[in-house]
Design an enzyme around this catalytic site. Structure first.
Site, mmCIF file in Angstrom:
data_model
loop_
_atom_site.group_PDB
_atom_site.id
_atom_site.type_symbol
_atom_site.label_atom_id
_atom_site.label_comp_id
_atom_site.label_asym_id
_atom_site.label_seq_id
_atom_site.Cartn_x
_atom_site.Cartn_y
_atom_site.Cartn_z
ATOM 1 N N ASP A 124 -1.361 -4.650 -2.665
ATOM 2 C CA ASP A 124 -2.654 -5.340 -2.598
ATOM 3 C C ASP A 124 -2.477 -6.689 -1.919
ATOM 4 O OD1 ASP A 124 -5.566 -5.538 -4.012
ATOM 5 O OD2 ASP A 124 -4.577 -7.493 -4.061
ATOM 6 N N TYR A 132 -5.139 -14.660 1.323
ATOM 7 C CA TYR A 132 -3.851 -15.039 0.732
ATOM 8 C C TYR A 132 -2.878 -15.640 1.756
ATOM 9 C CZ TYR A 132 -5.336 -11.934 -3.104
ATOM 10 O OH TYR A 132 -6.026 -11.322 -4.107
ATOM 11 N N LYS A 163 -8.768 -7.501 1.841
ATOM 12 C CA LYS A 163 -10.084 -7.982 1.387
ATOM 13 C C LYS A 163 -10.699 -8.927 2.424
ATOM 14 C CE LYS A 163 -8.034 -8.072 -3.224
ATOM 15 N NZ LYS A 163 -6.689 -8.640 -3.081
ATOM 16 N N HIS A 204 -14.233 -9.433 -1.010
ATOM 17 C CA HIS A 204 -13.484 -10.231 -1.991
ATOM 18 C C HIS A 204 -14.401 -10.843 -3.054
ATOM 19 C CE1 HIS A 204 -9.323 -12.372 -1.939
ATOM 20 N NE2 HIS A 204 -9.723 -12.195 -3.166
HETATM 21 P P1 NDP Z 1 -0.768 -11.236 -13.120
HETATM 22 O O1 NDP Z 1 -1.570 -11.124 -14.359
HETATM 23 O O2 NDP Z 1 -0.186 -10.034 -12.489
HETATM 24 O O3 NDP Z 1 0.337 -12.344 -13.410
HETATM 25 C C1 NDP Z 1 1.331 -12.728 -12.520
HETATM 26 C C2 NDP Z 1 2.232 -13.711 -13.273
HETATM 27 O O4 NDP Z 1 2.840 -13.038 -14.363
HETATM 28 C C3 NDP Z 1 3.327 -14.284 -12.423
HETATM 29 O O5 NDP Z 1 3.397 -15.662 -12.717
HETATM 30 C C4 NDP Z 1 4.580 -13.568 -12.910
HETATM 31 O O6 NDP Z 1 5.690 -14.430 -12.901
HETATM 32 C C5 NDP Z 1 4.247 -13.224 -14.333
HETATM 33 N N1 NDP Z 1 4.886 -11.987 -14.776
HETATM 34 C C6 NDP Z 1 4.855 -10.780 -14.174
HETATM 35 N N2 NDP Z 1 5.503 -9.860 -14.895
HETATM 36 C C7 NDP Z 1 5.981 -10.499 -15.983
HETATM 37 C C8 NDP Z 1 6.754 -10.095 -17.094
HETATM 38 N N3 NDP Z 1 7.176 -8.840 -17.229
HETATM 39 N N4 NDP Z 1 7.055 -11.021 -18.027
HETATM 40 C C9 NDP Z 1 6.652 -12.306 -17.888
HETATM 41 N N5 NDP Z 1 5.923 -12.761 -16.855
HETATM 42 C C10 NDP Z 1 5.580 -11.861 -15.900
HETATM 43 O O7 NDP Z 1 -1.782 -12.003 -12.157
HETATM 44 P P2 NDP Z 1 -2.206 -12.325 -10.704
HETATM 45 O O8 NDP Z 1 -3.273 -13.327 -10.867
HETATM 46 O O9 NDP Z 1 -1.093 -12.608 -9.847
HETATM 47 O O10 NDP Z 1 -2.916 -10.968 -10.230
HETATM 48 C C11 NDP Z 1 -2.207 -9.876 -9.702
HETATM 49 C C12 NDP Z 1 -2.684 -9.527 -8.313
HETATM 50 O O11 NDP Z 1 -4.090 -9.273 -8.325
HETATM 51 C C13 NDP Z 1 -2.500 -10.616 -7.256
HETATM 52 O O12 NDP Z 1 -1.200 -10.641 -6.749
HETATM 53 C C14 NDP Z 1 -3.527 -10.205 -6.224
HETATM 54 O O13 NDP Z 1 -2.994 -9.185 -5.404
HETATM 55 C C15 NDP Z 1 -4.667 -9.643 -7.096
HETATM 56 N N6 NDP Z 1 -5.746 -10.636 -7.361
HETATM 57 C C16 NDP Z 1 -7.018 -10.372 -6.895
HETATM 58 C C17 NDP Z 1 -8.036 -11.276 -7.076
HETATM 59 C C18 NDP Z 1 -9.399 -10.991 -6.552
HETATM 60 O O14 NDP Z 1 -10.241 -11.910 -6.514
HETATM 61 N N7 NDP Z 1 -9.691 -9.767 -6.142
HETATM 62 C C19 NDP Z 1 -7.826 -12.550 -7.802
HETATM 63 C C20 NDP Z 1 -6.473 -12.700 -8.321
HETATM 64 C C21 NDP Z 1 -5.494 -11.770 -8.102
HETATM 65 P P3 NDP Z 1 7.068 -14.018 -12.158
HETATM 66 O O15 NDP Z 1 6.819 -14.280 -10.720
HETATM 67 O O16 NDP Z 1 8.057 -14.924 -12.783
HETATM 68 O O17 NDP Z 1 7.328 -12.577 -12.460
#
Ligand code: NDP
Length: 320
Positions: free
Chosen positions: A51, A56, A85, A116
């Site tokens: 995604d 981004y 998006k 988006h």
């Molecule tokens: P997530 O809920 O996936 O959280 C990501 C965070 O969680 C990172 O800081 C990561 O840290 C941490 N993490 C991941 N796995 C673990 C684990 N097993 N244990 C502890 N911490 C963990 O949120 P996002 O907001 O990043 O959303 C995911 C995706 O959704 C985005 O990458 C994007 O592609 C999409 N998105 C879409 C949006 C929209 O408007 N359509 C808005 C926001 C996101 P670490 O790097 O240390 O693993």
């Protein structure tokens, strides 16, 4: 019992098949250098869905990764499912947005293109910059004559021309979905929204699913810092099912036939995504209860103010 996530797919309303567990990508420069390592780990562990978004800025990095991947020969374009998006600064120029994404990704089609946000900006240049146009007081420049349905209509045209295989939307409320469907007669294939036990959005999900829209949960862990993993009920179920807390939260969606879009900057976490626990209906209900009692959104930006999402605070009067 645990369930293999690599094999989980969802069938979209236009017949396309999408892997249910999707690897999200970051939107900050400093994380881009880790992205190829994360994507390689994802591919090595069997994940095929990525995604991204024009907004981004990660697409050139992904494009370079894909070029190298295809050159190695083990994975072909048709084995992958790529989502991009269209951002509100290009709300009336979806073709330009998609063409830029395709160019940066080095692809001639994307599998899924999402609108988006149901928002239109004014005051951007021919490339849709700045991404968030603001006046000198920092106030976002919305185009009061713009109609968000335009973007959706343009994406449907791009689908007819084969540049995008499926069309979906993101951050739409019931009212936005209804207007998009009423005005085009076409039901989006996917609704991507912030979704997790702190914001279960059961009515919106039920409405979307009643139309035939597949729901995709973004920020399933509560985004940066993964706050959901500290919730006592999540930790209790993690112990009960001998599963990592994150996998409990992924199971909450995947077992209900939803798509999950999650992000990590740590390739070592990727193999842990491969299985989820088989939560009981009762335990899934316990996770809903977290947000039904004490809801919280973690992604709240000023372009979402006034769209009609419950529990959305006005950023300018935020009190934590
Ligand atoms: P997530 O809920 O996936 O959280 C990501 C965070 O969680 C990172 O800081 C990561 O840290 C941490 N993490 C991941 N796995 C673990 C684990 N097993 N244990 C502890 N911490 C963990 O949120 P996002 O907001 O990043 O959303 C995911 C995706 O959704 C985005 O990458 C994007 O592609 C999409 N998105 C879409 C949006 C929209 O408007 N359509 C808005 C926001 C996101 P670490 O790097 O240390 O693993």
């Amino acid at each position: 019992m645990s369930i293999d996530t690599v094999k989980l797919t969802v069938k979209l309303n236009d017949g396309s098949v999408m892997p249910a567990l999707t690897i999200g990508t970051p939107w900050t420069e400093e994380e881009f250098e880790k992205l190829p390592g994360v994507l390689q780990a994802a591919i090595d562990n069997g994940f095929r869905s990525i995604d991204t978004a024009w907004y981004y800025g990660s697409e050139p990095t992904i494009g370079k990764f894909l070029k190298d991947l295809f050159a190695k020969g083990a994975v072909k374009r048709e084995d992958l499912f790529i989502t991009t998006k269209v951002w509100p600064s290009l709300w009336d120029r979806a073709e330009l947005s998609i063409n830029k994404s395709l160019q940066d990704l080095g692809l001639d089609y994307v599998d899924l293109a999402l609108q988006h946000w149901p928002v239109c900006y004014k005051g951007t240049d021919s490339n849709g910059l700045p991404k968030n146009p603001r006046d000198s007081n920092g106030v976002l420049q919305f185009d009061e004559n713009g109609d968000f349905v335009t973007t959706y209509k343009q994406l449907l045209e791009l689908k007819a021309r084969g540049l995008v295989k499926s069309v979906g939307v993101s951050n739409f409320t019931q009212a936005h979905l209804k207007r998009a469907v009423d005005e085009t007669g076409v039901v989006p294939s996917v609704l991507q929204l912030e979704l997790h036990p702190k914001i279960p959005s059961l009515e919106l999900v039920k409405y979307a699913e009643s139309l035939g829209v597949k729901v995709a949960a973004f920020s399933p862990l509560g985004s940066t810092g993964a706050p959901l993993l500290k919730e006592p009920v999540v930790l209790e179920l993690s112990t009960k099912y001998s599963a990592q807390p994150a996998n409990v939260v992924y199971a909450y969606h995947l077992l209900r036939g939803r798509i999950v879009v999650t992000r990590t900057s740590n390739p070592k976490r990727i193999p842990t995504l491969k299985t989820i626990p088989s939560l009981s209906e009762e335990d899934i209900g316990k996770l809903d209860e977290i947000g039904l009692k004490d809801p919280k959104r973690f992604i709240q930006d000023d372009w979402g103010v006034g769209l009609g999402f419950p529990h959305w605070k006005d950023k300018y009067s935020w009190e934590e």
